[in-house]
Design a protein around this motif. Structure first.
Motif, PDB file in Angstrom:
ATOM      1  N   ARG A 298       0.835  -1.217   0.000  1.00 13.69           N
ATOM      2  CA  ARG A 298       0.000   0.000   0.000  1.00 13.69           C
ATOM      3  C   ARG A 298       0.859   1.252   0.000  1.00 13.69           C
ATOM      4  O   ARG A 298       0.617   2.194  -0.722  1.00 13.69           O
ATOM      5  CB  ARG A 298      -0.928  -0.003   1.221  1.00 13.69           C
ATOM      6  N   LEU A 299       1.907   1.194   0.845  1.00 13.19           N
ATOM      7  CA  LEU A 299       2.791   2.369   0.959  1.00 13.19           C
ATOM      8  C   LEU A 299       3.448   2.666  -0.380  1.00 13.19           C
ATOM      9  O   LEU A 299       3.568   3.825  -0.788  1.00 13.19           O
ATOM     10  CB  LEU A 299       3.869   2.119   2.024  1.00 13.19           C
ATOM     11  N   ARG A 300       3.853   1.591  -1.056  1.00 16.32           N
ATOM     12  CA  ARG A 300       4.512   1.780  -2.356  1.00 16.32           C
ATOM     13  C   ARG A 300       3.554   2.397  -3.363  1.00 16.32           C
ATOM     14  O   ARG A 300       3.940   3.235  -4.168  1.00 16.32           O
ATOM     15  CB  ARG A 300       5.004   0.428  -2.895  1.00 16.32           C
ATOM     16  N   SER A 301       2.287   1.957  -3.328  1.00 20.85           N
ATOM     17  CA  SER A 301       1.341   2.427  -4.355  1.00 20.85           C
ATOM     18  C   SER A 301       0.802   3.810  -4.032  1.00 20.85           C
ATOM     19  O   SER A 301       0.248   4.487  -4.897  1.00 20.85           O
ATOM     20  CB  SER A 301       0.192   1.431  -4.506  1.00 20.85           C
ATOM     21  N   ASP A 302       0.944   4.274  -2.758  1.00 23.93           N
ATOM     22  CA  ASP A 302       0.438   5.622  -2.392  1.00 23.93           C
ATOM     23  C   ASP A 302       1.271   6.719  -3.024  1.00 23.93           C
ATOM     24  O   ASP A 302       2.450   6.591  -3.199  1.00 23.93           O
ATOM     25  CB  ASP A 302       0.449   5.796  -0.862  1.00 23.93           C
TER      26      ASP A 302
END
Ligand SMILES: [Zn+2]
Length: 302
Positions: A298-302
């Motif tokens: 999730r952090l990467r895609s944010d």
């Protein structure tokens, strides 16, 4: 050759009543299905055979060892240990030889008084049988075939065999077609020498522990997928690959391989490396790692 089906034949033929308490329960013959269902290892049954044959004139350990070797053609069979393990079911005391110090004979006197509780010989209740067939929609739990549509014959199988600690409880029952039932028997017969490992892992409380401990006991050897499925004891007989992936996420190294067996291609898994079980338990550890992985994603895609 397939091992016969001791549980089932027994379940089908034993009437629904408690064994007669007044008569001593007769000892099983060395080549009987009853003994095979209790004692999985052929070498241990050979020890039983020697004890059985010498009931009238019990022998000392050295002579027992010699005769076991004669029966099996193998030496160093850990006869003492095998004799001790027979005491789970049978009364085999060490009787001092009169006038000789530290010498004993080993008479096979009969069943242990509590053997009945360890060996549920009573039949599967007709109502449990009917319930099981109904619960599985009158289909084989392994292949899904039914008597009506496919003309197969269904038998009631113990998911965990009685001799590996299973019970007649409905939770432990499932219908299998005769073919799948034979395949299961054959699989156990192939792994007779690993009976203790199977017994130990099958009765663990969590699926990762059951699969993991089986692989550890057979580390380095290719373990057939069907054996893993059996030990996993999961509801839908599902593919164990997800559980193996879970173990890999805990740092285990499990190598798959395939082998041709007649027309079928069979899958095997060999354990190359394992880690100690996490203190929180494998299920919780796997779930925690999964959550962390998703969070990172999730952090990467944010
Ligand atoms: Zn089937």
């Amino acid at each position: 050759m397939h091992a016969e089906q001791p549980h089932l034949t027994q379940a089908l033929s034993t009437p629904d009543r408690m064994p007669d308490q007044s008569e001593p329960r007769p000892l099983p013959a060395p080549d009987s299905g009853e003994l095979r269902s209790l004692v999985l290892e052929a070498e241990t049954r050979a020890v039983y055979q020697v004890l059985y044959e010498s009931r009238e004139a019990p022998l000392e350990m050295g002579e027992i060892r010699k005769r076991v070797q004669l029966h099996t053609g193998k030496a160093n069979l850990q006869t003492d240990r095998r004799l001790r393990s027979l005491r789970t079911y049978f009364d085999v005391p060490a009787m001092p030889v009169p006038g000789k110090s530290n010498r004993f004979t080993y008479p096979l006197l009969g069943w242990k008084p509590d053997a009945d509780e360890r060996t549920p010989r009573t039949a599967i209740k007709a109502s449990d049988r009917a319930f099981t067939l109904h619960a599985y929609g009158y289909r084989c739990a392994a292949c899904g075939r039914s008597p009506r549509e496919d003309g197969v014959k269904l038998v009631i199988d113990h998911k965990v065999p009685l001799d590996l600690g299973g019970t007649n409880d409905p939770d432990n029952l499932q219908p299998l077609c005769v073919q799948d039932n034979h395949a299961k028997q054959a699989l156990f017969a192939d792994h007779e020498e690993n009976a203790e490992a199977l017994r130990a892992s099958m009765n663990l409380p969590e699926v990762h522990l059951r699969i993991g401990e089986l692989l550890k006991a057979l580390a380095g050897q290719p373990v057939p997928k069907e054996l893993i499925v059996l030990v996993a004891r999961e509801e839908n007989h599902g593919d164990p690959t997800r559980r193996l992936r879970d173990l890999r996420s805990l740092g285990w190294k499990i190598t798959p391989s395939k082998r041709k067996d007649g027309r079928r291609v069979r899958s095997f898994y060999s354990l190359e490396h394992w880690e100690p079980w996490p203190a929180e338990g494998p299920q919780a550890a796997v779930a925690r790692l999964e959550r962390a992985r998703k969070r990172a994603q999730r952090l990467r895609s944010d």
